[in-house]
Design an enzyme around this catalytic site. Structure first.
Site, PDB file in Angstrom:
ATOM      1  N   ASP A 128      -0.008  -4.042  -5.073  1.00  0.00           N
ATOM      2  CA  ASP A 128       1.025  -3.007  -4.209  1.00  0.00           C
ATOM      3  C   ASP A 128       1.069  -3.048  -3.004  1.00  0.00           C
ATOM      4  O   ASP A 128       0.209  -4.003  -2.263  1.00  0.00           O
ATOM      5  CB  ASP A 128       0.935  -1.570  -4.745  1.00  0.00           C
ATOM      6  CG  ASP A 128       2.185  -0.809  -4.945  1.00  0.00           C
ATOM      7  OD1 ASP A 128       3.055  -1.042  -4.271  1.00  0.00           O
ATOM      8  OD2 ASP A 128       1.986   0.234  -5.601  1.00  0.00           O
TER       9      ASP A 128
ATOM     10  N   ASP B 256      10.904   2.022  -6.315  1.00  0.00           N
ATOM     11  CA  ASP B 256      10.582   2.372  -7.730  1.00  0.00           C
ATOM     12  C   ASP B 256      11.857   3.033  -8.563  1.00  0.00           C
ATOM     13  O   ASP B 256      12.511   3.759  -8.083  1.00  0.00           O
ATOM     14  CB  ASP B 256       9.587   3.631  -7.544  1.00  0.00           C
ATOM     15  CG  ASP B 256       8.198   3.058  -7.034  1.00  0.00           C
ATOM     16  OD1 ASP B 256       8.319   1.799  -6.747  1.00  0.00           O
ATOM     17  OD2 ASP B 256       7.559   4.088  -7.196  1.00  0.00           O
TER      18      ASP B 256
END
Ligand code: GLA
Length: 541
Positions: free
Chosen positions: A162, A219
């Site tokens: 990430d 997301d």
């Protein structure tokens, strides 16, 4: 089914030596998109040992392992802290026995295990989910130590990396930072590791050398707007995927409240666009219809097809999109097609078979219903309900030479979606353009081009190329626009009508194509090039 990622060190050397004598004779076997489950969508950071083990059990018991889903990926939430020596510790309450027992348990079920970290110091969970244990546990400054822990000591097969700590807090350069990390993993890990880069936007062509898949969007969430948005983000990125590397549309929200039609769009489009398929719901309680969809072998076969291609948009008229890709054999007689209606009312989508490069009596099979339909000879036409997709496979009698190439399906070496350049090469929606899309901001430097790397000619020969393009008013004078056309390395300037501004114009040239695949590139090394809509090829007698 082969599911491993990179081949490192000795394994790589062995592989190269062992296949090299046959390399040209055999089609290379590509890694397919990853299939599995990830903890994030349902549980966020609230995960623990028993939860992960139950999901691994359910993967097997629900028949999902047999359907091809192999990875159980632990996302954010397992971190404890970093001790004084710099060793990463796991969460004492959630994972009191550490993470090796988790990987061992997953492996004991014949599955593969995935783990998660951040390119910076702090995890996304520390920023967005107030996880105090997510501080100072990322890879920054600990690349080799953590790679040794994750892959050699614990035995994980996959890592998602990430960018929260690296981007928002340290303002690192994406390409440089991910290169450092991936090099550390390649040098340290003594097992094949699949790498996912999670920067929430298409980061640039460099990403293909570093990872098996990369996120292209923020997301996902369990609602239609989010699914539609992510499909929109991926519509024109097919040229950036391939060769066993994939655009990642994020984890699946199937089984989490979407309607049946919306779930079919979600799964169907993830499959035809060859996104990784990571289920995100509680595997122990999946609704029956969602489970059946996730196990649909004909849709999964599209996703795991040996060619590893992402479908591209071949037609966009009204509200409807048609996406197509070859399956099983490149330029063969079989193709998969999606008729996609993202709008809130029904629409009829009609496409000539010739636009799909197929001729003769063509067999049609509905891949969602898993039923054959009557064969067709001229065109396909369907009324698609709101927020729905029809997925079909076709088998024609002949394969036709393509005649039109859209700009928005081309490879753009300098494109990224990071928003860091004010005039970077980009897609531009224009209603009168074919497919309603142009590629803008081409040129200005030699490398800022638009490239079609697979322009196919059956027999080769002389062609007229008709290029639809648009000069737009900008900060430079109009005469500054030039169009350099390069075909298989041979360049010529194509004259433009500089009087026609902010309107489409068609310019032409004569080019030589060789039989098979050709490369066509457009650009302008010192000035802007016009925005490009598409080109057509007309064979000269
Ligand atoms: C980011 C990622 C998500 C998830 C969370 C974890 O938001 O994009 O997929 O991994 O971090 O905190």
């Amino acid at each position: 089914m082969k599911n491993s990622g990179f081949r490192f060190g000795k394994a790589l050397a062995f592989l190269c030596i062992s296949i090299s004598p046959f390399a040209n004779a055999q089609q290379k076997q590509l890694d397919p998109p990853l299939m599995g489950w990830s903890s994030w969508n349902t549980y966020r950071i609230n995960i623990d040992e028993s939860l992960i083990k139950k999901q691994a059990d359910a993967m097997v018991n629900q028949g999902l392992k047999d359907a091809g889903y192999l990875f159980i990926n632990v996302d954010d939430g397992f971190f404890g802290y970093r001790d004084e020596e710099g060793n990463l510790q796991t969460h004492p309450q959630r994972f009191p026995n550490g993470m090796k027992v988790i990987a061992d348990y997953i492996h004991s079920k014949g599955l593969k295990a995935g783990i998660y970290s951040d390119a910076g110091s702090n995890t996304c969970g520390s920023l967005w989910d107030n996880d105090p244990n997510g501080k100072a546990v990322g890879l920054y400054g600990h690349e080799r130590r953590d790679a040794d822990l994750f892959f050699n000591q614990w035995g994980y097969d996959f890592i998602k990396i990430d960018y929260c700590g690296a981007g928002q807090q340290l303002d690192l350069d994406e390409q440089k930072r991910y290169t450092e990390i991936v090099e550390a993993i390649r040098e340290t890990a003594n097992r094949p590791v699949s790498i996912n880069i999670c920067r929430w936007a298409y980061p640039g062509a460099w990403v293909k050398d570093l990872s098996r898949s990369w996120r292209i969007s923020p997301d996902i969430s369990a609602n239609w707007g989010s699914v539609k948005f992510i499909i929109g983000k991926n519509l024109y990125l097919s040229a950036f995927a391939g060769d066993g590397h994939y655009n990642d549309m994020d984890m699946l929200e199937i089984g989490r409240g979407l309607s049946q039609n919306e779930e079919e769009v979600h799964f169907g489009m993830w499959c035809i666009m060859s996104s990784p398929l990571l289920i995100g719901c509680d595997l122990t309680t999946i609704p029956e219809a969602s489970l059946a969809l996730l196990k649909n072998p004909e849709l999964i076969a599209l996703n795991q097809d040996p060619l590893g291609l992402q479908a591209h948009v071949v037609q966009h008229e009204g509200n409807g999109y048609v996406l197509v890709k070859d399956i099983e054999k490149k330029r063969g007689l079989k193709r998969a097609v999606a008729f996609y209606n993202p709008s809130d009312s029904a629409c009829t989508i009609t496409i000539p078979l010739s636009t799909l490069e197929l001729g003769g009596k063509t067999k049609v099979r509905d891949l969602i219903k898993r039923e054959n339909e009557p064969s067709v000879s001229n065109e396909l036409s369907y009324t698609i309900p709101a927020r729905s997709v029809k997925m079909v496979s076709l088998e024609g009698k002949t394969r036709l030479e393509p005649s039109r190439y859209e700009a928005e399906t081309a490879f753009l070496p300098q494109y990224n979606d990071l928003g860091k350049r004010s005039r970077g090469i980009d897609f531009k929606q224009v209603d009168e353009a074919s497919g309603k899309m142009l590629v803008a901001n081409i040129g200005g430097e030699a490398e800022n081009t638009i490239d079609w790397n697979e322009v196919y000619s059956q027999k080769g020969g002389k062609y007229t190329i008709k290029i639809a393009c648009m000069i737009t008013t900008g900060e430079r004078s109009l005469t500054d626009h030039k169009l350099l056309l390069t075909v298989n390395g041979v360049s010529q300037f194509v004259p433009l009508n500089t009087e026609v501004v902010n309107k489409l114009q068609t310019v032409e040239a004569v080019i030589d194509l060789k039989p098979g695949y050709n490369t066509i590139q457009m650009g302008s090394p010192y000035t802007w090039a016009p925005n490009i809509d598409c080109f057509e090829l007309i064979k000269q007698n």
